[in-house]
Design an enzyme around this catalytic site. Structure first.
Site, PDB file in Angstrom:
ATOM      1  N   ASP A 175      33.329  37.735  37.433  1.00  0.00           N
ATOM      2  CA  ASP A 175      34.275  38.785  37.074  1.00  0.00           C
ATOM      3  C   ASP A 175      33.602  39.992  36.436  1.00  0.00           C
ATOM      4  OD1 ASP A 175      36.519  40.202  36.532  1.00  0.00           O
ATOM      5  OD2 ASP A 175      37.289  38.871  34.970  1.00  0.00           O
ATOM      6  N   GLU A 188      34.728  45.205  46.069  1.00  0.00           N
ATOM      7  CA  GLU A 188      35.454  45.707  44.902  1.00  0.00           C
ATOM      8  C   GLU A 188      34.495  45.809  43.727  1.00  0.00           C
ATOM      9  OE1 GLU A 188      39.494  44.194  43.903  1.00  0.00           O
ATOM     10  OE2 GLU A 188      38.743  43.961  41.847  1.00  0.00           O
ATOM     11  N   GLU A 200      45.734  48.699  32.241  1.00  0.00           N
ATOM     12  CA  GLU A 200      45.024  47.442  32.007  1.00  0.00           C
ATOM     13  C   GLU A 200      43.527  47.695  32.154  1.00  0.00           C
ATOM     14  OE1 GLU A 200      46.833  44.062  33.644  1.00  0.00           O
ATOM     15  OE2 GLU A 200      45.064  42.788  33.478  1.00  0.00           O
ATOM     16  N   ARG A 201      42.808  47.350  31.105  1.00  0.00           N
ATOM     17  CA  ARG A 201      41.350  47.549  31.086  1.00  0.00           C
ATOM     18  C   ARG A 201      40.982  49.019  31.267  1.00  0.00           C
ATOM     19  NH1 ARG A 201      41.247  42.803  28.730  1.00  0.00           N
ATOM     20  NH2 ARG A 201      41.927  41.120  30.064  1.00  0.00           N
ATOM     21  N   GLU A 255      45.563  34.261  38.469  1.00  0.00           N
ATOM     22  CA  GLU A 255      45.969  34.578  37.101  1.00  0.00           C
ATOM     23  C   GLU A 255      47.475  34.751  36.966  1.00  0.00           C
ATOM     24  OE1 GLU A 255      43.482  37.993  36.068  1.00  0.00           O
ATOM     25  OE2 GLU A 255      41.894  36.616  35.436  1.00  0.00           O
ATOM     26  N   GLU A 297      35.089  47.234  31.585  1.00  0.00           N
ATOM     27  CA  GLU A 297      35.746  46.151  30.850  1.00  0.00           C
ATOM     28  C   GLU A 297      34.742  45.290  30.087  1.00  0.00           C
ATOM     29  OE1 GLU A 297      38.130  43.609  33.337  1.00  0.00           O
ATOM     30  OE2 GLU A 297      38.551  42.193  31.710  1.00  0.00           O
ATOM     31  N   ASN A 314      48.222  43.609  39.031  1.00  0.00           N
ATOM     32  CA  ASN A 314      49.234  42.764  38.384  1.00  0.00           C
ATOM     33  C   ASN A 314      50.534  43.556  38.525  1.00  0.00           C
ATOM     34  OD1 ASN A 314      47.405  40.795  37.628  1.00  0.00           O
ATOM     35  ND2 ASN A 314      47.004  41.740  35.633  1.00  0.00           N
ATOM     36  N   HIS A 335      29.700  36.150  30.480  1.00  0.00           N
ATOM     37  CA  HIS A 335      30.990  35.746  29.914  1.00  0.00           C
ATOM     38  C   HIS A 335      30.854  35.279  28.463  1.00  0.00           C
ATOM     39  CE1 HIS A 335      35.129  34.277  29.988  1.00  0.00           C
ATOM     40  NE2 HIS A 335      35.263  34.692  31.228  1.00  0.00           N
ATOM     41  N   ARG A 376      43.040  40.538  47.929  1.00  0.00           N
ATOM     42  CA  ARG A 376      41.947  40.253  46.990  1.00  0.00           C
ATOM     43  C   ARG A 376      41.524  38.782  47.003  1.00  0.00           C
ATOM     44  NH1 ARG A 376      42.818  41.382  41.490  1.00  0.00           N
ATOM     45  NH2 ARG A 376      40.804  42.353  41.134  1.00  0.00           N
TER      46      ARG A 376
HETATM   47  C1  LIG Z   1      44.086  43.009  36.728  1.00  0.00           C
HETATM   48  O1  LIG Z   1      43.716  41.857  36.048  1.00  0.00           O
HETATM   49  C2  LIG Z   1      42.348  41.696  35.717  1.00  0.00           C
HETATM   50  C3  LIG Z   1      42.153  41.291  34.268  1.00  0.00           C
HETATM   51  O2  LIG Z   1      42.732  42.192  33.380  1.00  0.00           O
HETATM   52  C4  LIG Z   1      40.669  41.274  33.991  1.00  0.00           C
HETATM   53  O3  LIG Z   1      40.406  40.784  32.695  1.00  0.00           O
HETATM   54  C5  LIG Z   1      39.870  40.504  34.978  1.00  0.00           C
HETATM   55  O4  LIG Z   1      38.667  41.215  35.046  1.00  0.00           O
HETATM   56  O5  LIG Z   1      40.320  40.564  36.306  1.00  0.00           O
HETATM   57  C6  LIG Z   1      41.693  40.665  36.613  1.00  0.00           C
HETATM   58  C7  LIG Z   1      41.769  41.019  38.084  1.00  0.00           C
HETATM   59  O6  LIG Z   1      40.777  41.520  38.606  1.00  0.00           O
HETATM   60  O7  LIG Z   1      42.779  40.778  38.713  1.00  0.00           O
END
Ligand SMILES: CO[C@H]1[C@H](O)[C@@H](O)[C@H](O)O[C@@H]1C(=O)O
Length: 695
Positions: free
Chosen positions: A359, A381, A161-162, A285, A387, A204, A515, A318
């Site tokens: 983010d 973090e 992911e990413r 999420e 990304e 995730n 964003h 987190r």
């Molecule tokens: C792992 O999921 C990511 C998700 O892909 C991303 O688009 C966003 O930056 O943050 C989420 C997170 O940090 O949990």
């Protein structure tokens, strides 16, 4: 003449290109013979690395001798009477620190643990790679943060992911029996920069990771990494007791749920006695969490912490949360949920906070959580994978981004209350200090896709060890170790690196915009997107462009996000005139004609900044051409191609965003700047091809 060995990047900053004959002679005279007092798995790693490094750099390995007296280079544990002449205070080095000292014609590496000696060895190698003078070396180095971790967002099927550097390096299918050489090289690279913890699976999380078959695979990794001082942690799914344990649900106050986690911890520690602990994304999420049962983050985190506590494990919990139904503007939500819980977390829990409140955008202010939870441990973090900064095609050195975040002054306990001091515990005595970086590593031959992506992995580790180092000095080290020793080339490349992140900010999201990316893949521009399932996924939610102006009002007249910062900042941020220009539109909605510090209008400066971003990439291209003769041709060409893409895409971002914003500003592009090539409908209609690493 430079040595071009056809380096494909696999060996990272540990490629050990030969020095010239004079330099080799010089270092061999200082280090020719070696004595290592200790014997352990880690000592074998040290010997191997020294051999590899000296053979490569100096053309021959050091000869081992059987006594300290007859050695030029001595490695010794501090508890050994050998070290007495050095007078190094044992306590000051801690578990992982080390000293390197010149002593009566010898060079001594001293630590309290064999892992400390490994770090000392890598430092010594770095001194040689950077052509440092060893004749008077006298240094003590102790990490400022206890857990220095890579977080891989890697799925069990090897999708990352990413991640933009190919599949995950962790081959769950072939583990535990098949142990790739890559795992060892990954461990060496991490140890060389002080990374001491890794999470191989995505936050995730897939609950399968805690099943017996997978735990055997995790054990195999842990066994490989142990001699390198690296502990394995796992991302866990909060609903695991239900999903794989057969329990009715995973409510953290239920005794059977607590028991399940206790038993699971015991099972893990049976296999992996030094297992690090759990990383958890909960109620974020769509991930399950304690909130599903009306419990708090503290209740959820502490339940896991208590299961791990008897074995010495930790929980990284987190703080990246924002709820579907929350009324508060998104940047406020993590603070709203976590600050009331300050002081309620067990001492083996650290709350892991992204550097900014939204983010991982190209630029964000520091997260207001830093400094606002003095009775809790807060981990930093960072995202190493790009990304939102051009994946692995754009050159963006993140050392400057990390430093900006760490050096930010929260003012929560007066001037000098920097984010770094919150993270390293010096401001509030946190029992558990940690810094995590979301990895940019994959199966690509050079690990990170873009060769300069390696520098972001490198700088993360170096800053996690010592946040007082400068981004420029770390860049300098990395260039010397990875690319070239040529002074002019180093200056050019360092300049590219130091400006690169600001270039990206300028051509993507200048002046505090954020964003603006297109949905899903998060790659190209999509400032017009306004139809997603939830309001706070839409770029329009953040830029609020209208006929009057641009930017989101986060003062008291707007979302009042500024109220989450210390009074010092509240005062500054309440007024656009005292808000840092680079964050202006993060905190204010300003008219297109607003007079900027330059005396020009907001609209003018917006256009100007987008163009500065593009010009910055053009400059990088020129600088790169200037170093052509000093860089391995293969690596030169790769970066050259990537810069070509970056320039095209910088223009794409500029033109798409300006064409779109112009539909609101209704003002011409100021004289001297190019007009967007197409109108906004063209940019809207572009279909972006499939991007790797999608969510
Ligand atoms: C792992 O999921 C990511 C998700 O892909 C991303 O688009 C966003 O930056 O943050 C989420 C997170 O940090 O949990």
């Amino acid at each position: 003449t430079p040595d071009f060995s056809g380096e494909d990047g696999y060996n990272l900053w540990l490629n050990y290109r030969p020095l010239n004959a004079r330099q080799q002679q010089h270092y061999l005279s200082q280090l020719g013979t070696v004595y290592i007092a200790d014997k352990s798995a880690t000592t074998s790693v040290i010997k191997d690395e020294l051999k590899r490094a000296t053979k490569g750099l100096l053309g021959q390995k050091l000869s081992a001798v059987s006594s300290a007296q007859s050695a030029k280079l001595v490695l010794a544990l501090n508890n050994n009477q050998l070290t007495t002449p050095l007078g190094i205070e044992q306590k000051s080095l801690g578990d992982e620190g080390y000293a390197i000292k010149q002593h009566k014609g010898q060079i001594w590496l001293v630590a309290n643990s064999d892992v400390g000696l490994l770090y000392a060895t890598f430092d010594l190698i770095r001194q040689i790679q950077t052509l440092a003078d060893l004749s008077k070396i006298n240094k003590v180095s102790v990490p400022k943060v206890k857990l220095r971790m890579l977080n891989h967002w890697d799925d069990l099927d090897r999708h990352t992911e990413r991640g933009y550097a190919g599949q995950s390096i962790f081959d769950w299918h072939k583990l535990p029996d098949y142990q790739e050489q890559r795992y060892y090289d990954y461990a060496r690279a991490n140890a060389s920069i002080g990374v001491n913890g890794i999470v191989p699976n995505n936050v995730n999380a897939n609950a399968l990771i805690l099943t017996p078959a997978y735990l055997q695979k995790v054990k195999a990794l842990a066994d490989i990494f142990r001699p390198y001082g690296i502990k394995v942690y796992l991302s866990v799914k909060f609903s695991s007791p239900h999903l794989i344990g057969g329990l009715e649900n995973s409510d953290p106050v239920k005794p059977e749920v607590q028991q399940w986690w206790h038993d699971k911890a015991a099972e893990i520690y049976q296999l992996i006695p030094d297992f690090g602990g759990f990383l958890v994304k909960a109620n974020s999420e769509g991930q399950p969490g304690p909130g599903d049962f009306g419990r708090t983050h503290a209740q959820g985190a502490n339940m896991l912490a208590r299961a791990l506590k008897p074995f010495g494990g930790n929980v990284l919990w987190r703080a990246f949360v924002y709820a579907h139904d929350a009324k508060a503007e998104r940047s406020l939500q993590a603070y709203n949920e976590f600050v009331p819980l300050d002081g309620k977390f067990d001492d083996n829990v650290s709350v892991q906070v992204k550097n900014g409140p939204i983010d991982f955008q190209p630029r964000e202010p520091f997260s207001p959580l830093f400094g606002a939870m003095p009775h809790s441990s807060l981990a930093m973090e960072f995202q190493i994978t790009q990304e939102y900064l051009g994946f692995s095609t754009h050159l963006a050195y993140l050392g400057t981004l990390y430093k900006e975040a760490l050096d930010a002054d929260t003012h929560t306990q007066g001037a000098g209350s920097t984010v770094a001091k919150v993270v390293d515990g010096s401001l509030s005595d946190s029992p558990l200090t940690a810094m995590a970086g979301v990895a940019n590593i994959g199966m690509d031959r050079n690990w990170t896709g873009h060769i300069f992506g390696q520098a972001n992995w490198y700088v993360f580790g170096r800053l996690a060890w010592d946040h007082d180092l400068s981004a420029a000095d770390i860049a300098d080290e990395w260039i010397n170790m990875t690319l070239t020793h040529d002074k002019n080339a180093i200056d050019q490349i360092k300049d590219m690196m130091m400006n690169s992140r600001e270039d990206v900010v300028n051509y993507m999201t200048p002046l505090g915009l954020h964003h603006l990316m297109d949905t899903g893949h998060h790659y190209g521009p999509g400032p017009w997107v306004d139809n997603l399932g939830r309001a706070d996924w839409n770029p329009t939610y953040y830029h609020r462009a209208d006929k009057q102006g641009l930017g989101i009002d986060r003062t008291a007249s707007g979302t009042n996000a500024i109220s989450q910062y210390a009074p010092y900042w509240q005062q500054k941020l309440a007024n656009p005139a005292t808000t840092p220009t680079e964050l202006l539109l993060w905190f204010h909605h300003l008219s297109w004609d607003y007079t900027m510090p330059s005396g020009k209008s907001l609209w003018y400066e917006l256009v100007h900044h987008y163009n500065m971003g593009v010009a910055g990439v053009e400059k990088m291209q020129q600088q790169w051409q200037r170093v052509k003769n000093q860089i391995d041709p293969n690596q030169f060409h790769q970066v050259e191609m990537a810069l070509g893409i970056q320039l095209k895409e910088a223009k794409w971002w500029r033109d798409a965003c300006l064409a779109y914003f112009q539909t609101f500003s209704q003002r011409p592009i100021p004289e001297g700047f190019p007009k967007p090539v197409h109108d906004v409908d063209y940019y809207k209609s572009l279909q972006f091809p499939y991007a790797p690493g999608q969510g």
